[in-house]
Write an enzyme that holds these catalytic residues in place. Structure first.
Site, mmCIF file in Angstrom:
data_model
loop_
_atom_site.group_PDB
_atom_site.id
_atom_site.type_symbol
_atom_site.label_atom_id
_atom_site.label_comp_id
_atom_site.label_asym_id
_atom_site.label_seq_id
_atom_site.Cartn_x
_atom_site.Cartn_y
_atom_site.Cartn_z
ATOM 1 N N GLU A 1 5.190 31.492 -35.677
ATOM 2 C CA GLU A 1 6.102 30.399 -35.333
ATOM 3 C C GLU A 1 7.398 30.472 -36.149
ATOM 4 O OE1 GLU A 1 5.341 25.841 -34.699
ATOM 5 O OE2 GLU A 1 5.144 26.294 -36.806
ATOM 6 N N ASP A 2 7.350 31.066 -37.336
ATOM 7 C CA ASP A 2 8.507 30.991 -38.220
ATOM 8 C C ASP A 2 9.663 31.931 -37.863
ATOM 9 O OD1 ASP A 2 7.473 28.892 -39.765
ATOM 10 O OD2 ASP A 2 6.131 30.297 -40.766
ATOM 11 N N ARG B 1 12.918 26.611 -47.101
ATOM 12 C CA ARG B 1 13.068 27.770 -46.200
ATOM 13 C C ARG B 1 14.258 27.643 -45.239
ATOM 14 N NH1 ARG B 1 8.001 30.342 -45.991
ATOM 15 N NH2 ARG B 1 7.052 30.027 -48.038
ATOM 16 N N ARG C 1 9.423 37.682 -45.809
ATOM 17 C CA ARG C 1 9.176 37.440 -44.384
ATOM 18 C C ARG C 1 10.372 37.809 -43.499
ATOM 19 N NH1 ARG C 1 6.052 32.325 -42.644
ATOM 20 N NH2 ARG C 1 5.776 33.806 -40.957
ATOM 21 N N ASP D 1 2.357 37.660 -44.201
ATOM 22 C CA ASP D 1 2.381 36.350 -43.542
ATOM 23 C C ASP D 1 2.728 36.424 -42.051
ATOM 24 O OD1 ASP D 1 1.929 34.243 -45.654
ATOM 25 O OD2 ASP D 1 3.520 35.390 -46.632
ATOM 26 N N CYS E 1 1.688 27.027 -36.597
ATOM 27 C CA CYS E 1 2.310 28.246 -37.146
ATOM 28 C C CYS E 1 1.792 29.521 -36.494
ATOM 29 C CB CYS E 1 2.025 28.406 -38.637
ATOM 30 S SG CYS E 1 1.919 26.916 -39.551
ATOM 31 N N HIS F 1 7.026 22.838 -44.536
ATOM 32 C CA HIS F 1 7.810 22.840 -43.298
ATOM 33 C C HIS F 1 7.770 21.444 -42.668
ATOM 34 C CE1 HIS F 1 7.011 27.386 -42.964
ATOM 35 N NE2 HIS F 1 8.322 27.247 -43.023
HETATM 36 C C1 CIR Z 1 4.458 31.000 -45.792
HETATM 37 O O1 CIR Z 1 4.473 30.460 -46.902
HETATM 38 O O2 CIR Z 1 5.478 31.350 -45.216
HETATM 39 C C2 CIR Z 1 3.131 31.235 -45.137
HETATM 40 N N1 CIR Z 1 2.155 31.515 -46.145
HETATM 41 C C3 CIR Z 1 2.722 30.038 -44.313
HETATM 42 C C4 CIR Z 1 3.639 29.754 -43.183
HETATM 43 C C5 CIR Z 1 3.189 28.593 -42.382
HETATM 44 N N2 CIR Z 1 4.041 28.393 -41.274
HETATM 45 C C6 CIR Z 1 4.372 27.205 -40.791
HETATM 46 O O3 CIR Z 1 4.033 26.161 -41.363
HETATM 47 N N3 CIR Z 1 5.167 27.192 -39.722
#
Ligand code: CIR
Length: 253
Positions: free
Chosen positions: A65-66, A131, A85, A60, A248, A161
């Protein structure tokens, strides 16, 4: 005003990314093409884009962004909520150090994903999600307050999110999905609401007066244009299959 963006090339292992979308596995070659067009759109908005290499260890990791939040005063490396992650932060930290940014950290037992953080000038809304927990949010608020900024937590139900369901379009205007209508945290904003059938289009990015919108959501795109923004539509269908959206895929600062 944003000047820079950092993106991370999707890895072939993205097909094993976390998802609840039920839309099938992403097509990796198509995802790479879409990612290139995404970079082009950021450049069209005037951003200087740094592209980090793909990392097969983290399916991922293109959702850059995460693992970080960038403010006017520096960067905060997060402690992502999903175990698979957590290790993404190392490469991002190095990239942000290379940009000369001052770095702070969210630490366990706090968890926080950047996708839950919406910046409105010097104030930050932090969604409490699967999260992002209360400790992670409070650590972020503490860091923001030390630097003359502020933050507040926002209760959420169901969305992955916070920014899955909204995007700040500046000048007090907030693009929202129907789930966010009537939410007490956002009462003072002028809301632009996307139609229920186009809720995915609530995740857009405002960059220096232009709005990048997901391709395939014509009613939302027309509504944003009628509100006075010029738009650039980018197809992110392969990232949607992993519950990801436009915001993201980059860090903007
Ligand atoms: C996740 O579940 O972490 C990734 N498949 C998708 C993350 C998407 N990120 C976001 O909305 N900021």
């Amino acid at each position: 005003m944003f000047k820079h963006a950092i993106v991370k090339t999707p890895c072939a292992n993205m097909v094993n990314g976390i998802t609840e979308a039920g839309l099938g596995q992403p097509d990796y070659q198509l995802a790479l093409q879409q990612h290139k067009l995404y970079i082009k759109a950021l450049q069209q908005c005037g951003l200087d884009v740094t592209v980090l290499p793909a990392d097969e260890k983290f399916p991922d990791s293109c959702f850059i962004e995460d693992p970080a939040v960038i403010t006017q005063h520096g960067a905060i490396i997060t402690h992502p909520g999903a175990d698979s992650r957590k290790g993404e932060t190392k490469a991002i930290e190095q990239a942000l150090l290379n940009q000369g940014l001052d770095i702070q950290h969210i630490k366990a037992p706090g968890t926080l994903d950047g996708g839950d953080v919406m910046m409105v000038d010097k104030h930050f809304y932090i969604g409490l999600s699967d999260r992002t927990n209360q400790q992670g949010a409070q650590q972020l608020i503490g860091i923001l307050e030390q630097q003359g900024m502020s933050g507040e937590t926002v209760e959420m139900n169901g969305l992955l999110h916070l920014k899955t369901g909204l995007s700040y379009l500046e000048n007090n205007r907030l693009l929202v999905s129907q789930e966010m209508i009537g939410h007490p945290a956002f009462e003072s904003f002028n809301l632009l609401t996307v139609p229920a059938a186009e809720s995915y289009a609530a995740n857009c990015i405002w960059i220096n007066g232009q709005v990048i919108v997901p391709k395939g959501f014509p009613k939302s795109q027309a509504m944003i244009e009628q509100a006075g923004y010029s738009t650039i539509a980018v197809d992110v269908s392969e990232f949607r299959k992993l519950d990801g959206g436009l915001s993201c895929l980059s860090l903007r600062f």
